[in-house]
Design a protein around this motif. Structure first.
Motif, short mmCIF file in Angstrom:
data_model
loop_
_atom_site.label_atom_id
_atom_site.label_comp_id
_atom_site.label_asym_id
_atom_site.label_seq_id
_atom_site.Cartn_x
_atom_site.Cartn_y
_atom_site.Cartn_z
N HIS A 291 0.82 -1.21 0.00
CA HIS A 291 0.00 0.00 0.00
C HIS A 291 0.86 1.27 0.00
O HIS A 291 0.84 2.05 -0.93
N THR A 293 0.46 3.92 1.97
CA THR A 293 -0.30 5.13 2.31
C THR A 293 -0.11 5.47 3.78
O THR A 293 -0.24 4.59 4.65
N SER A 306 -9.29 5.44 -1.87
CA SER A 306 -9.58 4.04 -2.20
C SER A 306 -8.79 3.14 -1.26
O SER A 306 -7.66 3.43 -0.88
N GLY A 308 -6.77 -0.17 -0.26
CA GLY A 308 -5.96 -1.20 -0.90
C GLY A 308 -4.62 -0.67 -1.36
O GLY A 308 -4.24 0.46 -1.08
N GLY A 309 -3.89 -1.53 -2.08
CA GLY A 309 -2.58 -1.16 -2.59
C GLY A 309 -2.56 -1.17 -4.11
O GLY A 309 -3.24 -1.99 -4.74
N LYS A 310 -1.74 -0.29 -4.69
CA LYS A 310 -1.62 -0.23 -6.15
C LYS A 310 -0.30 -0.83 -6.63
O LYS A 310 0.11 -0.60 -7.76
N HIS A 329 -5.63 -0.47 -10.51
CA HIS A 329 -6.69 -0.65 -9.52
C HIS A 329 -6.04 -0.80 -8.14
O HIS A 329 -4.89 -1.23 -8.03
N TYR A 330 -6.82 -0.47 -7.12
CA TYR A 330 -6.40 -0.76 -5.75
C TYR A 330 -6.87 -2.17 -5.39
O TYR A 330 -8.03 -2.51 -5.61
N TYR A 332 -6.43 -5.89 -2.67
CA TYR A 332 -6.10 -6.38 -1.33
C TYR A 332 -5.46 -7.76 -1.38
O TYR A 332 -4.36 -7.97 -0.89
N ASP A 347 -10.69 -6.41 -5.28
CA ASP A 347 -10.80 -4.97 -5.13
C ASP A 347 -11.98 -4.69 -4.20
O ASP A 347 -13.14 -4.89 -4.59
#
Length: 361
Positions: A291, A293, A306, A308-310, A329-330, A332, A347
């Motif tokens: 992630h 973030t 959003s 999740g991780g990109k 997309h993000y 998990y 997602d």
């Protein structure tokens, strides 16, 4: 004073401070053990575009994990209303049935943290019951039936993940703060523990091990074909690789460092970044969803970000960084099929939460 003298003194002063800098850096790195290595860049960086798989029914609140075996796919809903697990035909993703009914009766589940496939059966983890449950496929193959349940020892504190080591042993993260992993037998009894939290926070190690263990909570995966067990931290950016055949342990720490937290009422409160959310050890590499973030940004955006991780990070079986995939997309959870060069992912932000990524050369 001659200009040459001024230049010489300046050079000596510079060398003196440079020497002090080297000493301080040396001391900093010496605080970590010899098996700890930093990483900041990947030799390759590639973009991947996801294909949305259209489902014929809406089942999910928070699709957290996905696994595939043969012509069956299973998706786990972390916050499922009625059931936690859903079975699909693969690759078309036609819905077949649901399992892991939510409830407090002996045959129902209070939660499902993860599930694993083994010998054409499924093991699930219910942390609220401290229970591992095995389900077998029905004769038709379109449903899963409860077969046995294993109650975990009281010494095993609220496990949030598990891996299957062999037919008689599970591996579960240790959240006591004493070690990193527990080996547990098929009756739920603790066999032994291994590893220690590889932190340089001496104060936390001495005074706040339970909070430290919370901050270092990790997801894990084990591949019996090569004996590689990998763990990735939910906070910070730490990847641990255990070669259980050769008894080798390597730790890789990314540029975001180890998990950051503050202590409040004995609990570890995250202050740094969201780290990894899933990991898979294939026969040739380690894949992990990252992630990156910060919690400050998450709080500032107040639900507008959003979830999740990109990024999917790829490491060698020795933990060396190989490739960084940047996604559109993000996501998990992931399931990697190296034979077909495919990554399936979940997602949690979408009503159509199943994605397919084709790996590029």
């Amino acid at each position: 004073m001659f200009l040459e003298d001024i230049a010489l003194k300046s050079d000596i002063k510079y060398l003196f401070f440079f020497f002090l800098f080297l000493i301080s850096c040396s001391k900093k790195h010496k605080e970590y053990a010899d098996n700890v290595f930093a990483y900041s860049e990947f030799p390759q960086e590639k973009e991947l575009k996801g294909e949305v798989i259209e489902l014929d029914t809406a089942l999910f609140r928070y699709p957290f994990r996905i696994r595939i075996e043969g012509d069956k796919a299973i998706v786990m809903d972390l916050h499922g209303l009625d059931h936690y697990g859903h079975l699909f035909q693969y690759p078309g993703f036609q819905y077949l049935s649901s399992f892991g009914k939510r409830g407090d009766s002996p045959t129902e589940m209070l939660s499902m943290e993860n599930f694993r496939l083994q010998n054409y059966g499924v093991w699930t983890l219910d942390a609220n019951k401290s229970e591992l449950t095995r389900l077998d496929f029905s004769s038709s193959g379109d449903s899963l039936l409860r077969d046995e349940a294993v109650t975990l020892d009281e010494d095993i504190l609220r496990p949030l993940d598990f891996a299957i080591y062999n037919d008689t042993t599970f591996i579960i993260p240790d959240y006591s703060g004493e070690n990193r992993l527990c080996r547990v037998n098929c009756n739920g009894k603790l066999i032994d523990k291994m590893g220690i939290i590889p932190t340089i926070d001496e104060k936390a190690l001495k005074n706040a091990r339970p909070a430290l263990a919370q901050a270092w909570r990790s997801f894990l995966d084990y591949n019996p074909n090569n004996g590689i067990l990998a763990t990735v931290t939910q906070l910070g950016e730490v990847v641990e690789v255990y070669n259980l055949k050769d008894n080798i342990h390597v730790i890789r720490i990314g540029e975001h460092g180890e998990p950051e937290f503050k202590i409040s009422d004995g609990y570890g409160i995250p202050t740094g970044i969201m780290g990894f959310s899933d990991v898979q050890v294939t026969d040739s590499a380690i894949y992990a969803v990252f992630h990156g973030t910060s919690f400050k940004e998450i709080a500032r955006q107040s639900g507008r970000l959003s979830d999740g991780g990109k990024y999917i990070y790829v490491f060698s079986l020795k933990g060396e960084p190989l490739c960084k995939y940047v996604l559109d997309h993000y996501i998990y959870g992931i399931w990697v099929d190296e034979a077909t060069k495919t990554i399936m992912a979940t997602d949690v932000n979408s009503d159509q939460p199943i994605l397919k990524f084709a790996l590029v050369e």
